[in-house]
Design an enzyme around this catalytic site. Structure first.
Site, PDB file in Angstrom:
ATOM      1  CG  HIS A 179      17.324 178.414  13.800  1.00 42.60           C
ATOM      2  ND1 HIS A 179      16.705 178.170  12.593  1.00 42.60           N
ATOM      3  CD2 HIS A 179      16.743 177.584  14.690  1.00 42.60           C
ATOM      4  CE1 HIS A 179      15.775 177.233  12.759  1.00 42.60           C
ATOM      5  NE2 HIS A 179      15.783 176.857  14.007  1.00 42.60           N
ATOM      6  CE1 TYR A 181       2.177 172.080  17.354  1.00 45.48           C
ATOM      7  CE2 TYR A 181       3.007 172.912  15.274  1.00 45.48           C
ATOM      8  CZ  TYR A 181       2.924 171.896  16.218  1.00 45.48           C
ATOM      9  OH  TYR A 181       3.582 170.716  16.006  1.00 45.48           O
ATOM     10  NE  ARG A 232       9.096 178.483  12.830  1.00 45.12           N
ATOM     11  CZ  ARG A 232       9.484 178.780  11.604  1.00 45.12           C
ATOM     12  NH1 ARG A 232       9.188 179.968  11.081  1.00 45.12           N
ATOM     13  NH2 ARG A 232      10.182 177.938  10.884  1.00 45.12           N
ATOM     14  NE  ARG A 262       8.317 171.173  15.023  1.00 48.89           N
ATOM     15  CZ  ARG A 262       9.515 171.570  14.635  1.00 48.89           C
ATOM     16  NH1 ARG A 262      10.542 171.512  15.452  1.00 48.89           N
ATOM     17  NH2 ARG A 262       9.709 172.035  13.408  1.00 48.89           N
ATOM     18  CE  LYS A 272      13.249 178.422  16.477  1.00 50.43           C
ATOM     19  NZ  LYS A 272      12.781 177.369  15.664  1.00 50.43           N
ATOM     20  CB  SER A 297      12.592 175.077  10.425  1.00 46.47           C
ATOM     21  OG  SER A 297      12.775 176.292  11.105  1.00 46.47           O
ATOM     22  CG  ASP A 339      15.426 175.285  17.561  1.00 45.29           C
ATOM     23  OD1 ASP A 339      15.567 174.850  16.402  1.00 45.29           O
ATOM     24  OD2 ASP A 339      14.609 176.179  17.844  1.00 45.29           O
ATOM     25  CB  CYS A 384      17.506 171.313   7.654  1.00 40.72           C
ATOM     26  SG  CYS A 384      16.436 171.929   6.347  1.00 40.72           S
TER      27      CYS A 384
HETATM   28  P1  GTP Z   1      13.609 172.440  13.773  1.00 39.23           P
HETATM   29  O1  GTP Z   1      13.245 171.894  15.116  1.00 39.23           O
HETATM   30  O2  GTP Z   1      12.411 172.711  12.913  1.00 39.23           O
HETATM   31  O3  GTP Z   1      14.471 173.653  13.850  1.00 39.23           O
HETATM   32  O4  GTP Z   1      14.331 171.247  12.944  1.00 39.23           O
HETATM   33  P2  GTP Z   1      15.736 170.485  13.074  1.00 39.23           P
HETATM   34  O5  GTP Z   1      16.772 171.239  12.305  1.00 39.23           O
HETATM   35  O6  GTP Z   1      16.046 170.174  14.492  1.00 39.23           O
HETATM   36  O7  GTP Z   1      15.457 169.137  12.256  1.00 39.23           O
HETATM   37  P3  GTP Z   1      15.470 167.594  12.714  1.00 39.23           P
HETATM   38  O8  GTP Z   1      16.774 167.163  13.315  1.00 39.23           O
HETATM   39  O9  GTP Z   1      14.278 167.357  13.548  1.00 39.23           O
HETATM   40  O10 GTP Z   1      15.336 166.822  11.319  1.00 39.23           O
HETATM   41  C1  GTP Z   1      14.226 166.933  10.497  1.00 39.23           C
HETATM   42  C2  GTP Z   1      14.213 165.883   9.435  1.00 39.23           C
HETATM   43  O11 GTP Z   1      15.489 165.728   8.797  1.00 39.23           O
HETATM   44  C3  GTP Z   1      13.822 164.503   9.953  1.00 39.23           C
HETATM   45  O12 GTP Z   1      12.848 163.951   9.108  1.00 39.23           O
HETATM   46  C4  GTP Z   1      15.099 163.726   9.873  1.00 39.23           C
HETATM   47  O13 GTP Z   1      14.866 162.360   9.698  1.00 39.23           O
HETATM   48  C5  GTP Z   1      15.844 164.353   8.697  1.00 39.23           C
HETATM   49  N1  GTP Z   1      17.317 164.213   8.854  1.00 39.23           N
HETATM   50  C6  GTP Z   1      18.058 164.600   9.909  1.00 39.23           C
HETATM   51  N2  GTP Z   1      19.368 164.280   9.756  1.00 39.23           N
HETATM   52  C7  GTP Z   1      19.460 163.677   8.539  1.00 39.23           C
HETATM   53  C8  GTP Z   1      20.561 163.117   7.794  1.00 39.23           C
HETATM   54  O14 GTP Z   1      21.721 163.105   8.210  1.00 39.23           O
HETATM   55  N3  GTP Z   1      20.260 162.594   6.562  1.00 39.23           N
HETATM   56  C9  GTP Z   1      18.999 162.588   6.059  1.00 39.23           C
HETATM   57  N4  GTP Z   1      18.790 162.068   4.856  1.00 39.23           N
HETATM   58  N5  GTP Z   1      17.936 163.093   6.748  1.00 39.23           N
HETATM   59  C10 GTP Z   1      18.161 163.635   7.960  1.00 39.23           C
HETATM   60  C1  SPV Z   2      11.458 175.723  13.813  1.00 38.43           C
HETATM   61  O1  SPV Z   2      10.524 175.863  13.011  1.00 38.43           O
HETATM   62  O2  SPV Z   2      12.634 176.055  13.527  1.00 38.43           O
HETATM   63  C2  SPV Z   2      11.212 175.092  15.124  1.00 38.43           C
HETATM   64  C3  SPV Z   2       9.821 174.838  15.515  1.00 38.43           C
HETATM   65  O3  SPV Z   2      12.141 174.849  15.880  1.00 38.43           O
HETATM   66  S1  SPV Z   2       9.008 176.228  16.154  1.00 38.43           S
HETATM   67  O4  SPV Z   2       9.205 176.254  17.590  1.00 38.43           O
HETATM   68  O5  SPV Z   2       7.573 176.070  15.833  1.00 38.43           O
HETATM   69  O6  SPV Z   2       9.537 177.430  15.573  1.00 38.43           O
HETATM   70 MN    MN Z   3      14.159 175.494  14.894  1.00 40.75          MN
END
Ligand code: GTP
Ligand code: SPV
Ligand code: MN
Length: 650
Positions: free
Chosen positions: A286, A257, A108, A428, A266, A308, A333, A310
C-alpha cells in the site's frame, strides 16, 4: 477454482430449466441460455468462458455485456447511469460526472472483509484468547460457500451482467497480472476503465491462455423487472467481501463503493497480490511511488506506505517549495516491487488512475491533483455547485457568492452556516493517471523504476519525530511492523483513536501478518544473494501537534525538505545523529530556511522518554495479544533492543 460458484449454482432448478436452451438461438449469442447483448463469444478463451458461464448460472442476469473498453461503450454506459440517476454530468468541466451513493455505502467495510484459507492461521495470526483479532478476518471454505449461496443466486435478475477484462500493470509487462471482474454495476465498469487497463486487448492476451484472477461482484439489489431501481443499488446489511488466495478468487456482494467494488484495487492488487508476491518472492504494498530530482539533476525513486487518508496522494504529487527540486508521480496508492537480475528493487504502479480523497485537495495543498481532476473524472459523494461544478472542504477559495451548494446528501449547504460537512470525508475523485501534469515518463515502464528508499508513516499527533532513519533493514521492518496512526474516514472506524496499522496494510493483508514479516525480513537476504543491498528505510510524521493542537510542521510542499534530507542519506552523506529510535537530522542538516512560519525544531524532533516507554508497552501488548507465536524472533529482538536504548536515554 470457480468450483465453489458452480456447486452453488447447480442447486437452482430455475437455472436448470434455462440451461436446457441451446447456444446461439435467435438474434443473440447465448451463454447457457442467457443472451449476450454485447461482445464476441469467439474472442473468449475457454477459461474465461467457463468463468462467465458459472457466474451466469449463479446470478441469472437479464443479459450479458462483454466489455471492450472503447469510448463508444463508455459513453453508452455513462448514458445508462444518467438515466438511472446514478450520476449527473458536471457541465462546468470536461466529461466529468458526480455520483451520490446510498449514505449507508460510503467506505470500505473492514469488519465484513474476509480471507478464506484451509487453516485459519494461514490467513491471520492467532490472537490471544478472548482478544478481538485486529489483523484481518478469516472465513472457512464452507462458510464462504454458504455466504455466496445465501446472496448470489438470482442476484442479477432483470439486470445486465458486465464482463470486465483488466490488467493490473502495463499491458504485457512481466510484472503485470490480469483479472476479470464480473459485475452488475455500470458505475464499476466506468470506474474500472479509469483505474485499470481495461478492454479487448486484455481479452486478446488471455487467449494465449494466461491465468487471471476471478472477481465476481454484485451490488445486490435485483430489479425484478417491476420494482423501480434505486439510483445507488446496494445491500449494506448483507455486504461481504471474500478472498480465496488458493484459487485467486474474489467475491464481493452488497457494496458499490471504492475498494469494496473496484476489485482490481485493494482486493486484487493488495490482498490477493500479497499472497502471489509471497509465493513468487516479491512485494505488493500500500505505497505511493515518486521520482525526485535534486538541483544537480540526480534522480531517485522512493516508495512510501501511509495508512488510508494519511497523505499518499499528496506526497506522490508534491509541488516542492525548495527551488531546483522536481517531483514526478508514478503512483499514489499501490506498488508492486521485485528485484531485478542485479538485485535492484524495482516498482510498478499496477493502477491506471487515482481514486483520491477529495476533501483537503486544493490549489494550495495539491495543485497537481487540481490540474488532473477536471476532465474525464467521476466524483463520488462530493458536494455540487449551481454552476455545474463540485465543492468540498478545502475548496473555499474557488467559491463565489452567486453559487449555491448542494451537499453530498443532496441537501442545500451554506458556507459557515451548515454544521455538517458539504462533502463526505471519504468522498473521492476517480481520474486517469496520465492526466497528472507531473506524471513520470517512466510511469508505464514495463520494467518498473529503481527504488532507493522506503518510507513508513502515519498520523501521530504526539511523540513521533518528523523523520528518522532505521539502523538496518531488520530494524526498518520492525519500524513498519510497529506503525500506528489516527483512524480516518476511509473505513468504518469512528473517532480519532490511535490504531496499529503495520505497513499501512492492516486492512489489506492476504495472509498471516507473522509470515508477512518473515517475508519482508527475507528480502534483505534476497538482495545479498545478488551481491546488492536493499533500500534504506525511514519513518516520517507530518502530523505532530503542539500543546495547542496546532501542527508543528507545515507539511505538503514543505515535505520536500524532509525528502531532501532523505536523498542525502541515500547518498551516504553524514548529516545524521543517532538517537534511541533511529537516526535523525544532525543540527542544521534539515533545511528550515524561508519557511513561512517559524518552526520549533526541538519540539518537532524531541523523543520524550515517557511517551516512548508507554509506546513500547503498547507494542509489547499488541504483539502479545495480536501476533503471539507468529511474531518472528528478529522483530521481538528489535523491540527488546529499542526498550534498552530508550531506558538508557535521557
Ligand atoms: P488513500 O487514498 O485512502 O489511501 O489516502 P492517501 O494516503 O492517498 O491520503 P491523501 O493524500 O488523500 O491525504 C488525505 C488527507 O491528508 C487530506 O485531507 C490531506 O489534506 C491530508 N494531508 C496530506 N498531506 C498532508 C501534510 O503534509 N500535512 C497535513 N497536515 N495534512 C496532510
Ligand atoms: C484506501 O482506503 O486506502 C483507499 C480507498 O485507497 S479504497 O479504494 O476505497 O480502498
Ligand atoms: Mn489507499
Amino acid at each position: 477454482m470457480p468450483e465453489l460458484i458452480e456447486k452453488v449454482s447447480n442447486t437452482s432448478s430455475y437455472i436448470k430449466s434455462r440451461c436446457a436452451t441451446t447456444s446461439n438461438v435467435g438474434l443473440y449469442n447465448h451463454i447457457r441460455g442467457f443472451p449476450v447483448a454485447k461482445g464476441e463469444l469467439d474472442a473468449l478463451s475457454p477459461k474465461v468462458r467457463a468463468f462467465i458461464e458459472e457466474s451466469v448460472l449463479l446470478c441469472q442476469p437479464e443479459s450479458i455485456h462483454i466489455c471492450d473498453g472503447t469510448n463508444r461503450e463508455n459513453n453508452m454506459l455513462l448514458r445508462i447511469l444518467q438515466n438511472q440517476g446514478t450520476i449527473v454530468p458536471l457541465p462546468k468541466y470536461d466529461n466529468c460526472y458526480l455520483a451520490r451513493t446510498n449514505p449507508a455505502d460510503v467506505a470500505r467495510v473492514e469488519s465484513k472483509t474476509f480471507i478464506c484459507t484451509n487453516r485459519r492461521d494461514e490467513a491471520i495470526p492467532t490472537a490471544k484468547l478472548n482478544v478481538d483479532g485486529k489483523l484481518g478476518n478469516w472465513i472457512s471454505e464452507n462458510d464462504m460457500k454458504m455466504a455466496i449461496s445465501n446472496r448470489f443466486p438470482g442476484c442479477m435478475r432483470g439486470r445486465t451482467m458486465y464482463v470486465v477484462p483488466f490488467s493490473m500493470g502495463p499491458l504485457g509487462s512481466s510484472l503485470s497480472k490480469i483479472g476479470i471482474e464480473i459485475t452488475d454495476s455500470a458505475y464499476v465498469v466506468c470506474s474500472m476503465r479509469i483505474m485499470t487497463r481495461m478492454g479487448a486487448a486484455v481479452m486478446d492476451l488471455l487467449r494465449s491462455n494466461c491465468d487471471f484472477v476471478r472477481c465476481l461482484h454484485s451490488v445486490g439489489t435485483p430489479a425484478n423487472g417491476k420494482i423501480e431501481q434505486p439510483s445507488w443499488p446496494c445491500d449494506p446489511e448483507r455486504t461481504i467481501i471474500l478472498h480465496k488466495p488458493a484459487s485467486n478468487e474474489i467475491v464481493s456482494y452488497g457494496s458499490g463503493y471504492g475498494g469494496n467494488s473496484l476489485l482490481g484495487k485493494k482486493c486484487f492488487a493488495l490482498r490477493i497480490g500479497s499472497t502471489i508476491a509471497k509465493k513468487e518472492g516479491w512485494l505488493a504494498e500500500h505505497m505511493l511511488i515518486l521520482g525526485i530530482t535534486n538541483p544537480k539533476g540526480e534522480k531517485k525513486y522512493i516508495v512510501a506506505a501511509f495508512p488510508s487518508a494519511c497523505g499518499k496522494t499528496n506526497l506522490a504529487m508534491l509541488t516542492p517549495s525548495l527551488p531546483g527540486y522536481k517531483v514526478e508521480c508514478i503512483g499514489d496508492d499501490i506498488a508492486w516491487m521485485k528485484y531485478d537480475e542485479n538485485g535492484q528493487l524495482r516498482a510498478i504502479n499496477p493502477e491506471n488512475g487515482f481514486f483520491g480523497v477529495a476533501p483537503g485537495t486544493s490549489n494550495k495543498t495539491n495543485p497537481n491533483a487540481m490540474k488532473t481532476i477536471f476532465k474525464n473524472t467521476i466524483f463520488t459523494n462530493v458536494a455540487s455547485t449551481s454552476d455545474g461544478g463540485v465543492y468540498w472542504e478545502g475548496m473555499e477559495d474557488t467559491l463565489t457568492n452567486d453559487v449555491q451548494i448542494t451537499d453530498w446528501l443532496g441537501k442545500p449547504w451554506i458556507p459557515k452556516v451548515t454544521k455538517t460537512p458539504a462533502a463526505h470525508p471519504n468522498s473521492r475523485f476517480c481520474t486517469p493517471a496520465k492526466q497528472c501534469p507531473i506524471i513520470d515518463r517512466n510511469w508505464e515502464n514495463p520494467d518498473g523504476v529503481p527504488i532507493s528508499a522506503i518510507l513508513f508513516g502515519g498520523r501521530r499527533p504526539n511523540g513521533v519525530p518528523l523523520v528518522y532513519e532505521s539502523f538496518s533493514w531488520q530494524h526498518g521492518v520492525f519500524v513498519g511492523a510497529t506503525m500506528r496512526s489516527e483512524a480516518t474516514a476511509a473505513a468504518e472506524h469512528k473517532g480519532k483513536v490511535i490504531m496499529n496499522d503495520p505497513f499501512a496494510m492492516r486492512p489489506f493483508f492476504g495472509y498471516n501478518f507473522g509470515a508477512y514479516l518473515k517475508h519482508w525480513l527475507s528480502m534483505e537476504t534476497r538482495a545479498h544473494s545478488y551481491g546488492a543491498q536493499p533500500p534504506k528505510i525511514f519513518h516520517v510524521n507530518w502530523f505532530r501537534k503542539d500543546a495547542n493542537g496546532q501542527f508543528l510542521w507545515p507539511g505538503y510542499g514543505d515535505n520536500i525538505r524532509v525528502l531532501e534530507w532523505i536523498l542525502k542519506r541515500i547518498n551516504n552523506e553524514s548529516c545524521a545523529k543517532k538517537t534511541a529510535i533511529g537516526y535523525i537530522p544532525s543540527d542544521g542538516s534539515l533545511n528550515v530556511e524561508q519557511l513561512q512560519d517559524e518552526i520549533n525544531v526541538n519540539e518537532l524532533f524531541s523523543i520524550p522518554k515517557e511517551f516512548w516507554l508507554k509506546e513500547i508497552d503498547d507494542i509489547i501488548r499488541y504483539f502479545d495479544e495480536q501476533v503471539g507465536s507468529d511474531l518472528p524472533p528478529e522483530i521481538a529482538h528489535e523491540l527488546n533492543d529499542l526498550k534498552i536504548r530508550i531506558e538508557k536515554s535521557n
